[in-house]
Scaffold this active site. Structure first.
Site, PDB file in Angstrom:
ATOM      1  N   ASN A 156       0.848  -1.148   0.057  1.00  0.00           N
ATOM      2  CA  ASN A 156       0.581   0.238   0.185  1.00  0.00           C
ATOM      3  C   ASN A 156       0.601   1.356   0.199  1.00  0.00           C
ATOM      4  O   ASN A 156       0.526   2.482  -0.523  1.00  0.00           O
ATOM      5  CB  ASN A 156      -0.983  -0.602   0.819  1.00  0.00           C
ATOM      6  CG  ASN A 156      -0.028  -0.436   2.327  1.00  0.00           C
ATOM      7  OD1 ASN A 156       0.239  -0.907   2.686  1.00  0.00           O
ATOM      8  ND2 ASN A 156      -1.400   0.122   3.638  1.00  0.00           N
ATOM      9  N   GLU A 251       5.195  -4.193  11.330  1.00  0.00           N
ATOM     10  CA  GLU A 251       4.440  -2.803  11.896  1.00  0.00           C
ATOM     11  C   GLU A 251       3.199  -3.597  11.113  1.00  0.00           C
ATOM     12  O   GLU A 251       3.009  -4.115   9.761  1.00  0.00           O
ATOM     13  CB  GLU A 251       4.905  -1.616  11.075  1.00  0.00           C
ATOM     14  CG  GLU A 251       6.055  -1.042  11.227  1.00  0.00           C
ATOM     15  CD  GLU A 251       6.079  -0.771  12.577  1.00  0.00           C
ATOM     16  OE1 GLU A 251       5.064   0.195  13.078  1.00  0.00           O
ATOM     17  OE2 GLU A 251       6.890  -1.187  13.263  1.00  0.00           O
ATOM     18  N   CYS A 286      -3.265   1.317   6.980  1.00  0.00           N
ATOM     19  CA  CYS A 286      -3.189   0.862   8.530  1.00  0.00           C
ATOM     20  C   CYS A 286      -4.033   1.909   9.797  1.00  0.00           C
ATOM     21  O   CYS A 286      -4.216   1.224  10.184  1.00  0.00           O
ATOM     22  CB  CYS A 286      -1.999   0.313   8.184  1.00  0.00           C
ATOM     23  SG  CYS A 286      -0.476   1.827   8.830  1.00  0.00           S
TER      24      CYS A 286
HETATM   25  P1  NAP Z   1       0.317  -8.960   3.349  1.00  0.00           P
HETATM   26  O1  NAP Z   1      -0.263 -10.207   2.586  1.00  0.00           O
HETATM   27  O2  NAP Z   1       0.835  -9.427   4.942  1.00  0.00           O
HETATM   28  O3  NAP Z   1       1.672  -8.917   2.785  1.00  0.00           O
HETATM   29  C1  NAP Z   1       3.033  -8.142   3.303  1.00  0.00           C
HETATM   30  C2  NAP Z   1       4.210  -8.555   2.161  1.00  0.00           C
HETATM   31  O4  NAP Z   1       4.398  -9.653   3.180  1.00  0.00           O
HETATM   32  C3  NAP Z   1       4.307  -8.810   1.367  1.00  0.00           C
HETATM   33  O5  NAP Z   1       5.515  -8.536   0.602  1.00  0.00           O
HETATM   34  C4  NAP Z   1       4.022 -10.003   1.030  1.00  0.00           C
HETATM   35  O6  NAP Z   1       4.857 -10.778   0.301  1.00  0.00           O
HETATM   36  C5  NAP Z   1       4.927 -11.189   2.825  1.00  0.00           C
HETATM   37  N1  NAP Z   1       4.564 -12.502   2.817  1.00  0.00           N
HETATM   38  C6  NAP Z   1       3.429 -12.333   2.582  1.00  0.00           C
HETATM   39  N2  NAP Z   1       3.107 -14.047   2.987  1.00  0.00           N
HETATM   40  C7  NAP Z   1       4.396 -14.704   3.773  1.00  0.00           C
HETATM   41  C8  NAP Z   1       5.349 -14.966   4.848  1.00  0.00           C
HETATM   42  N3  NAP Z   1       5.144 -16.918   4.652  1.00  0.00           N
HETATM   43  N4  NAP Z   1       6.514 -15.248   4.830  1.00  0.00           N
HETATM   44  C9  NAP Z   1       7.174 -13.507   4.571  1.00  0.00           C
HETATM   45  N5  NAP Z   1       6.372 -13.131   4.122  1.00  0.00           N
HETATM   46  C10 NAP Z   1       5.696 -13.149   3.180  1.00  0.00           C
HETATM   47  O7  NAP Z   1       0.329  -7.461   3.587  1.00  0.00           O
HETATM   48  P2  NAP Z   1      -0.567  -6.390   2.984  1.00  0.00           P
HETATM   49  O8  NAP Z   1      -1.195  -7.144   1.892  1.00  0.00           O
HETATM   50  O9  NAP Z   1       0.766  -6.589   1.794  1.00  0.00           O
HETATM   51  O10 NAP Z   1      -0.579  -5.128   4.033  1.00  0.00           O
HETATM   52  C11 NAP Z   1      -1.493  -5.270   3.630  1.00  0.00           C
HETATM   53  C12 NAP Z   1      -1.392  -5.044   5.271  1.00  0.00           C
HETATM   54  O11 NAP Z   1      -0.297  -4.492   5.703  1.00  0.00           O
HETATM   55  C13 NAP Z   1      -2.102  -4.631   6.683  1.00  0.00           C
HETATM   56  O12 NAP Z   1      -2.927  -5.665   7.257  1.00  0.00           O
HETATM   57  C14 NAP Z   1      -2.470  -3.340   6.746  1.00  0.00           C
HETATM   58  O13 NAP Z   1      -2.709  -2.475   8.109  1.00  0.00           O
HETATM   59  C15 NAP Z   1      -0.447  -3.244   7.478  1.00  0.00           C
HETATM   60  N6  NAP Z   1       0.053  -2.511   7.236  1.00  0.00           N
HETATM   61  C16 NAP Z   1       0.592  -2.144   8.438  1.00  0.00           C
HETATM   62  C17 NAP Z   1       1.610  -0.823   8.846  1.00  0.00           C
HETATM   63  C18 NAP Z   1       2.145  -0.634  10.119  1.00  0.00           C
HETATM   64  O14 NAP Z   1       3.206   0.222   9.756  1.00  0.00           O
HETATM   65  N7  NAP Z   1       1.289  -0.770  10.946  1.00  0.00           N
HETATM   66  C19 NAP Z   1       1.576  -0.033   7.472  1.00  0.00           C
HETATM   67  C20 NAP Z   1       0.814  -0.840   5.969  1.00  0.00           C
HETATM   68  C21 NAP Z   1       0.266  -2.013   6.064  1.00  0.00           C
HETATM   69  P3  NAP Z   1       3.370 -10.987  -1.527  1.00  0.00           P
HETATM   70  O15 NAP Z   1       2.790  -9.471  -1.467  1.00  0.00           O
HETATM   71  O16 NAP Z   1       3.807 -11.510  -2.082  1.00  0.00           O
HETATM   72  O17 NAP Z   1       2.468 -11.838  -0.740  1.00  0.00           O
END
Ligand code: NAP
Length: 476
Positions: A156, A251, A286
């Site tokens: 995002n 995060e 988030c």
């Molecule tokens: P996500 O599905 O958890 O993916 C995040 C990253 O993790 C991606 O690079 C993803 O790769 C990778 N990943 C997936 N499975 C993994 C595994 N088993 N081991 C290691 N890495 C793995 O999250 P998203 O859909 O991209 O982002 C949305 C989430 O991020 C929301 O919950 C949002 O609130 C959170 N977020 C939090 C913050 C904060 O600062 N607190 C900021 C922004 C977003 P792939 O994309 O290749 O699957």
């Protein structure tokens, strides 16, 4: 104009792109659905080579803090010069609207500058060593880099969130393996060239493209000293459980509440801020405003003003600079949001405005008559949907705000000093914004949640504390 360039990135290892992208991952423009690139889909051997590169570079210990300062400042300057190109790529690969992509790029520049500035301030402190029967020795701590850091980032904010990891990691003298999201990896890949031009020697920044499967190889490699993860709580938990005796910062997600008390000084401003931050980035943030609790006496006025505000939002082509809301990251994501809204409506919620999907677009939606049993309230919507719920007393509002497995940030609008004082101790969140929304974030502040929202802080100064070890020196 949407970019017509096609980008092709393998894995960036030891200062070179490894071009093999067999069975690579296609990346497409989230508005036009046309292909804009392809990235590698790394497996074990590629990850191993990248870890070796980062590990060897760390052991060369070739950069002093002034060199790191200069490299980070150079990188900020290059991002500034290439801003237009970066903004267009962010718009294409995320579907983020032009003005939000420009804002993210400006923030990325500040994240780099703040990281550079911190290179000069990394220090320990004196330790008083007074103990009966011992000579008072001179003792102090120094901060040393942890080593190789695996940085895993979400789709995002693909630029600024990658920089929130790379910037502090380099500032502290670590080396980095970046694994960007497969859904929007291209902007992050541009950083390889930017840092190279900025003077970062080979091996200090490595980029591995691929699916979440890459995580399995990273976790298994004990040469990695720390995992810095931003993403969903589900993946965060996997990383925490799989990382053993290694440092981890997480995060994660949220379902941010915002409380509008009847003594709010400027209701108009509160409404505007809430509506802007419920829907910007199509709610895919988030700290997006998800739950709004409004005191009964001003509830009717609030929802009328909110509804009028939302009617004026422009949904459409994210490349146009007047567009407010673009597509979500995928049609699948928009369908998930649609099903959550339908489910809420079946359970008694009312759609005040919106509630409509067209492909990957979900129209900005306000729900009333919602309650804590509904996913749109108790889970993270991560889409352009906000619930507005009335309350009578501030205790009710605090109770509902705290009633969540998440605890990232909260907003409270009040002119009452006593409510402000109580908020600081009674609201269970990593950050509390008084008279602003949950979504307020400055890149230099300590940022991070509690409960399922995460562990540890980002913001260059605070990330550097996480990315360094405190070493004690005692002079006998
Ligand atoms: P996500 O599905 O958890 O993916 C995040 C990253 O993790 C991606 O690079 C993803 O790769 C990778 N990943 C997936 N499975 C993994 C595994 N088993 N081991 C290691 N890495 C793995 O999250 P998203 O859909 O991209 O982002 C949305 C989430 O991020 C929301 O919950 C949002 O609130 C959170 N977020 C939090 C913050 C904060 O600062 N607190 C900021 C922004 C977003 P792939 O994309 O290749 O699957």
């Amino acid at each position: 104009m949407h970019t017509s360039r096609i980008f092709c990135f393998g894995n960036f290892v030891n200062g070179r792109w490894q071009r093999s992208i067999n069975d690579g991952i296609n990346v497409y423009n989230k508005y036009t659905n046309l292909g804009i690139g392809m990235v590698a889909n790394a497996s074990g051997p590629e990850v191993d080579a990248a870890v070796t590169s980062a590990y060897d570079a760390f052991n060369r210990k070739e950069l002093d803090s002034l060199q790191r300062f200069e490299i980070l400042m150079n990188a900020a300057e290059i991002v500034k010069k290439r801003k237009e190109e970066i903004v267009e790529l962010l718009v294409s690969e995320v579907g983020k609207v032009y003005k939000d992509a420009a804002a993210e790029t400006d923030r990325g520049i500040q994240t780099l500058i703040a990281s550079a500035e911190e290179t000069k301030r990394i220090s320990g402190s004196g330790v008083p060593m007074v103990q009966p029967g011992y000579q008072p020795n001179v003792a102090f701590t120094v901060r040393v880099p942890v080593g190789v850091i695996a940085a895993i980032t979400p789709f995002n904010f693909p630029l600024n969130l990658a920089l929130h990891k790379i910037g502090p990691a380099i500032a502290a003298g670590n080396t980095v393996l970046l694994k960007p999201s497969e859904k929007a990896p291209l902007t992050a890949c541009m950083l390889a060239e930017i840092f190279q031009q900025a003077g970062l020697p080979e091996g200090h920044l490595n980029i591995i493209n691929g699916t979440g499967e890459v995580g399995r190889f990273l976790l298994a490699d004990e040469r990695i000293n720390m995992f810095s993860f931003t993403g969903s709580p589900e993946v965060g938990r996997l990383i925490k459980n799989g990382s053993g005796i290694r440092k981890v910062t997480l995060e994660l997600g949220g379902n941010a509440p915002n409380i509008i008390h009847d003594d709010v000084t400027d209701l108009e401003r509160a409404v505007k801020l809430c509506m802007k931050n419920s829907f910007s980035n199509s709610g895919q943030a988030c700290i997006s405003v998800q739950r709004i609790y409004v005191q009964n006496r001003i509830y009717q006025e609030f929802i009328e003003k909110a509804s009028a505000e939302v009617s004026s939002l422009i949904v459409g082509d994210p490349m146009h600079d007047h567009t407010d809301i673009g597509p979500m990251i995928s049609e699948e994501a928009a369908k998930r949001v649609e099903s959550w809204v339908d489910e809420a409506v079946d359970s008694g919620a009312t759609v005040l405005i919106g509630g409509r999907r067209e492909g990957a677009f979900y129209y900005p939606t306000i729900l009333t008559d919602a309650d804590a049993s509904m996913k749109v309230v108790c889970e993270e919507v991560f889409g352009p949907v906000v619930t507005i719920i009335p309350y009578e007393t501030i205790d009710d509002a605090f109770g509902m705000a705290n009633d969540s497995r998440f605890g990232l940030q909260v907003g409270v609008f009040t002119s009452n000093l006593e409510i402000f004082r109580r908020a600081t101790t009674e609201l269970n969140f990593g950050g509390i914004n008084i008279n602003n929304v949950s979504s307020y974030r400055s890149d230099v502040m300590p940022y991070g949640g509690i409960k399922d929202s995460g562990l540890g802080k980002e913001g260059p100064r605070y990330a550097i504390q996480e990315m360094t070890d405190k070493r004690l020196i005692v002079i006998h």
